[in-house]
Enzyme design. Structure first.
Site, PDB file in Angstrom:
ATOM      1  N   TYR A  52      -8.553  29.461  45.880  1.00 11.53           N
ATOM      2  CA  TYR A  52      -9.217  28.172  46.084  1.00 11.53           C
ATOM      3  C   TYR A  52      -8.852  27.580  47.442  1.00 11.53           C
ATOM      4  O   TYR A  52      -7.698  27.243  47.715  1.00 11.53           O
ATOM      5  CB  TYR A  52      -8.872  27.186  44.953  1.00 11.53           C
ATOM      6  CG  TYR A  52      -9.260  27.681  43.566  1.00 11.53           C
ATOM      7  CD1 TYR A  52     -10.196  28.705  43.396  1.00 11.53           C
ATOM      8  CD2 TYR A  52      -8.693  27.133  42.416  1.00 11.53           C
ATOM      9  CE1 TYR A  52     -10.545  29.170  42.132  1.00 11.53           C
ATOM     10  CE2 TYR A  52      -9.044  27.595  41.149  1.00 11.53           C
ATOM     11  CZ  TYR A  52      -9.963  28.618  41.018  1.00 11.53           C
ATOM     12  OH  TYR A  52     -10.302  29.085  39.760  1.00 11.53           O
ATOM     13  N   ILE A 230     -10.447  23.266  31.060  1.00 20.28           N
ATOM     14  CA  ILE A 230      -9.856  22.809  32.322  1.00 20.28           C
ATOM     15  C   ILE A 230     -10.926  22.256  33.258  1.00 20.28           C
ATOM     16  O   ILE A 230     -11.173  22.817  34.328  1.00 20.28           O
ATOM     17  CB  ILE A 230      -9.070  23.958  32.999  1.00 20.28           C
ATOM     18  CG1 ILE A 230      -9.892  25.277  33.011  1.00 20.28           C
ATOM     19  CG2 ILE A 230      -7.722  24.169  32.311  1.00 20.28           C
ATOM     20  CD1 ILE A 230      -9.321  26.344  33.947  1.00 20.28           C
ATOM     21  N   LYS A 232     -12.701  20.285  36.166  1.00 19.30           N
ATOM     22  CA  LYS A 232     -12.244  19.794  37.470  1.00 19.30           C
ATOM     23  C   LYS A 232     -12.876  18.423  37.709  1.00 19.30           C
ATOM     24  O   LYS A 232     -14.097  18.273  37.591  1.00 19.30           O
ATOM     25  CB  LYS A 232     -12.655  20.776  38.570  1.00 19.30           C
ATOM     26  CG  LYS A 232     -12.319  20.297  39.977  1.00 19.30           C
ATOM     27  CD  LYS A 232     -13.523  19.692  40.659  1.00 19.30           C
ATOM     28  CE  LYS A 232     -13.241  19.307  42.090  1.00 19.30           C
ATOM     29  NZ  LYS A 232     -14.422  18.673  42.715  1.00 19.30           N
ATOM     30  N   ASN A 242     -12.986  12.138  31.238  1.00 21.89           N
ATOM     31  CA  ASN A 242     -12.731  13.413  30.548  1.00 21.89           C
ATOM     32  C   ASN A 242     -11.613  13.286  29.509  1.00 21.89           C
ATOM     33  O   ASN A 242     -11.691  13.862  28.421  1.00 21.89           O
ATOM     34  CB  ASN A 242     -12.385  14.504  31.570  1.00 21.89           C
ATOM     35  CG  ASN A 242     -13.575  14.829  32.463  1.00 21.89           C
ATOM     36  OD1 ASN A 242     -14.700  14.460  32.161  1.00 21.89           O
ATOM     37  ND2 ASN A 242     -13.318  15.504  33.575  1.00 21.89           N
TER      38      ASN A 242
HETATM   39  P1  NAP Z   1     -16.477  22.093  35.867  1.00 21.54           P
HETATM   40  O1  NAP Z   1     -15.119  21.650  35.580  1.00 21.54           O
HETATM   41  O2  NAP Z   1     -17.366  22.481  34.758  1.00 21.54           O
HETATM   42  O3  NAP Z   1     -17.258  20.981  36.713  1.00 21.54           O
HETATM   43  C1  NAP Z   1     -16.730  20.341  37.834  1.00 21.54           C
HETATM   44  C2  NAP Z   1     -17.801  19.394  38.368  1.00 21.54           C
HETATM   45  O4  NAP Z   1     -18.105  18.443  37.351  1.00 21.54           O
HETATM   46  C3  NAP Z   1     -17.366  18.626  39.589  1.00 21.54           C
HETATM   47  O5  NAP Z   1     -18.491  18.518  40.420  1.00 21.54           O
HETATM   48  C4  NAP Z   1     -16.978  17.259  39.034  1.00 21.54           C
HETATM   49  O6  NAP Z   1     -17.256  16.223  39.952  1.00 21.54           O
HETATM   50  C5  NAP Z   1     -17.913  17.129  37.864  1.00 21.54           C
HETATM   51  N1  NAP Z   1     -17.317  16.307  36.804  1.00 21.54           N
HETATM   52  C6  NAP Z   1     -16.171  16.540  36.123  1.00 21.54           C
HETATM   53  N2  NAP Z   1     -15.948  15.583  35.220  1.00 21.54           N
HETATM   54  C7  NAP Z   1     -16.974  14.723  35.325  1.00 21.54           C
HETATM   55  C8  NAP Z   1     -17.302  13.507  34.653  1.00 21.54           C
HETATM   56  N3  NAP Z   1     -16.526  13.012  33.691  1.00 21.54           N
HETATM   57  N4  NAP Z   1     -18.450  12.874  35.006  1.00 21.54           N
HETATM   58  C9  NAP Z   1     -19.242  13.367  35.969  1.00 21.54           C
HETATM   59  N5  NAP Z   1     -18.985  14.517  36.652  1.00 21.54           N
HETATM   60  C10 NAP Z   1     -17.850  15.179  36.322  1.00 21.54           C
HETATM   61  O7  NAP Z   1     -16.493  23.329  36.886  1.00 21.54           O
HETATM   62  P2  NAP Z   1     -15.419  24.209  37.651  1.00 21.54           P
HETATM   63  O8  NAP Z   1     -14.678  23.417  38.637  1.00 21.54           O
HETATM   64  O9  NAP Z   1     -16.120  25.425  38.101  1.00 21.54           O
HETATM   65  O10 NAP Z   1     -14.429  24.694  36.476  1.00 21.54           O
HETATM   66  C11 NAP Z   1     -13.231  24.026  36.146  1.00 21.54           C
HETATM   67  C12 NAP Z   1     -12.019  24.762  36.654  1.00 21.54           C
HETATM   68  O11 NAP Z   1     -11.950  26.070  36.078  1.00 21.54           O
HETATM   69  C13 NAP Z   1     -12.057  25.079  38.153  1.00 21.54           C
HETATM   70  O12 NAP Z   1     -11.808  23.926  38.933  1.00 21.54           O
HETATM   71  C14 NAP Z   1     -11.032  26.163  38.244  1.00 21.54           C
HETATM   72  O13 NAP Z   1      -9.721  25.615  38.188  1.00 21.54           O
HETATM   73  C15 NAP Z   1     -11.351  26.970  36.994  1.00 21.54           C
HETATM   74  N6  NAP Z   1     -12.312  28.078  37.248  1.00 21.54           N
HETATM   75  C16 NAP Z   1     -11.857  29.358  37.057  1.00 21.54           C
HETATM   76  C17 NAP Z   1     -12.695  30.436  37.301  1.00 21.54           C
HETATM   77  C18 NAP Z   1     -12.184  31.834  37.105  1.00 21.54           C
HETATM   78  O14 NAP Z   1     -12.848  32.788  37.521  1.00 21.54           O
HETATM   79  N7  NAP Z   1     -11.050  31.997  36.471  1.00 21.54           N
HETATM   80  C19 NAP Z   1     -14.022  30.222  37.722  1.00 21.54           C
HETATM   81  C20 NAP Z   1     -14.466  28.907  37.850  1.00 21.54           C
HETATM   82  C21 NAP Z   1     -13.604  27.854  37.599  1.00 21.54           C
HETATM   83  P3  NAP Z   1     -16.102  15.484  40.813  1.00 21.54           P
HETATM   84  O15 NAP Z   1     -15.352  16.561  41.504  1.00 21.54           O
HETATM   85  O16 NAP Z   1     -16.861  14.572  41.695  1.00 21.54           O
HETATM   86  O17 NAP Z   1     -15.239  14.747  39.824  1.00 21.54           O
END
Ligand code: NAP
Length: 274
Positions: A52, A230, A232, A242
């Site tokens: 990241y 988890i 973000k 959240n």
């Molecule tokens: P996510 O958590 O599904 O979505 C993050 C997005 O949703 C961001 O744009 C965030 O905006 C928004 N958001 C979050 N809470 C919100 C709320 N209450 N209201 C409105 N918008 C909200 O997607 P992700 O970041 O891809 O996945 C989460 C975590 O999983 C990652 O950060 C990473 O640590 C991990 N991950 C792992 C892999 C892997 O291959 N192992 C792949 C993808 C992700 P803001 O930032 O503006 O709050």
């Protein structure tokens, strides 16, 4: 709410992701504040990775947890290209420097690459022996991969996979296998990177509970006792939103409405990745 690891430890059902953090200086202070607010609210599992921001997210996490390392269950990941035995050790040591800590609580192989799993596991074993990681696990492994992994020596503590209302494929065989073996699943992108949040169905369920779409999406993932999530969130407001998902229990009526809009898989599907 907690999820039980094979080690016997419990971890928070709701943690915080960090992908795409530390990519914009204007957002940095808000992101650090968001992670600290999450710790205050009990979201004490933080997920990051050497990938990241090329290490920048780990440095940001290091800043956010500097005074409160012991409160955190810290998860990071080695890139497949680094996941030889010696490369895994080197990658982890670099992550520890960026994180400003002497140990990672759970260290994951980010996805499968060219190195045999057994080589990566030897690296994990050396890191456990040295006290640099407490536990290890994997990410993005499908059922065949998990079967292969668990035939090797050692104890995998989790498989971090893409799982949310629009990504229900794992319900066919992978999630049941995890429930049977007691190896929990960590659901990434639980709000489908924000794309789920405009759904009118989520809005309709949310209205019945005076909740938000994000809370419904997260409560849905957390309905399974062996799955944690988890999301973000880069702002304190989103973290607070959240965290309230932990107070929301979906009814049978809610679950049926969500099933109609986001049907479960009717057969095997390849494991999707983001
Ligand atoms: P996510 O958590 O599904 O979505 C993050 C997005 O949703 C961001 O744009 C965030 O905006 C928004 N958001 C979050 N809470 C919100 C709320 N209450 N209201 C409105 N918008 C909200 O997607 P992700 O970041 O891809 O996945 C989460 C975590 O999983 C990652 O950060 C990473 O640590 C991990 N991950 C792992 C892999 C892997 O291959 N192992 C792949 C993808 C992700 P803001 O930032 O503006 O709050």
């Amino acid at each position: 709410m907690t999820v039980l690891l094979p080690s016997g430890e419990t971890i928070p059902s709701l943690g915080m992701g960090t992908w795409m953090m530390a990519e914009d200086d204007a957002r940095r202070a808000g992101e650090v504040a968001a992670l600290r607010a999450g710790l205050d609210l009990g979201l004490t599992l933080i997920d990051t990775a050497e990938m990241y921001g090329d290490g920048a997210a780990e440095s940001l996490v290091g800043e956010a947890i500097a005074e409160r390392r012991d409160e955190v269950f810290l998860v990071s990941k080695v890139l497949p290209g680094n996941a030889s035995t010696a490369g895994t050790v080197r990658a982890c040591e670099a992550s520890l420097r960026r994180l400003g800590t002497d140990r990672v609580d759970l260290y994951l192989l980010h996805w499968r690459g060219r190195f045999p799993l057994a080589e990566t596991l030897d690296g994990f074993a050396a890191l456990v022996e040295a006290g640099k990681i407490r536990h290890w696990g994997v990410s993005n492994l499908d059922l065949a991969g998990m079967r292969e992994l668990t035939a090797l020596p050692g104890f995998c503590q989790t498989n971090q996979i893409l799982y949310n209302l629009t990504r229900r494929g794992p319900e066919h065989d992978l999630l049941p296998w995890h429930a049977e073996t007691g190896i929990p699943v960590m659901a990434y992108s639980p709000v489908e990177q924000g794309r789920l949040l405009g759904s009118p169905v989520l809005a309709s369920v949310a209205r019945r509970h005076d909740a938000t779409a994000a809370q419904v999406a997260l409560a849905w993932v957390l309905r399974l006792p062996h799955v944690n999530a988890i999301p973000k969130a880069g702002t304190v407001e989103h973290v607070r939103d959240n965290a309230r998902a932990l107070d929301l229990t979906l009814t049978d009526e809610d679950l049926a409405e969500l099933d109609r809009a986001f049907p479960p898989p009717s057969g095997p599907e390849p494991l999707a990745m983001l």
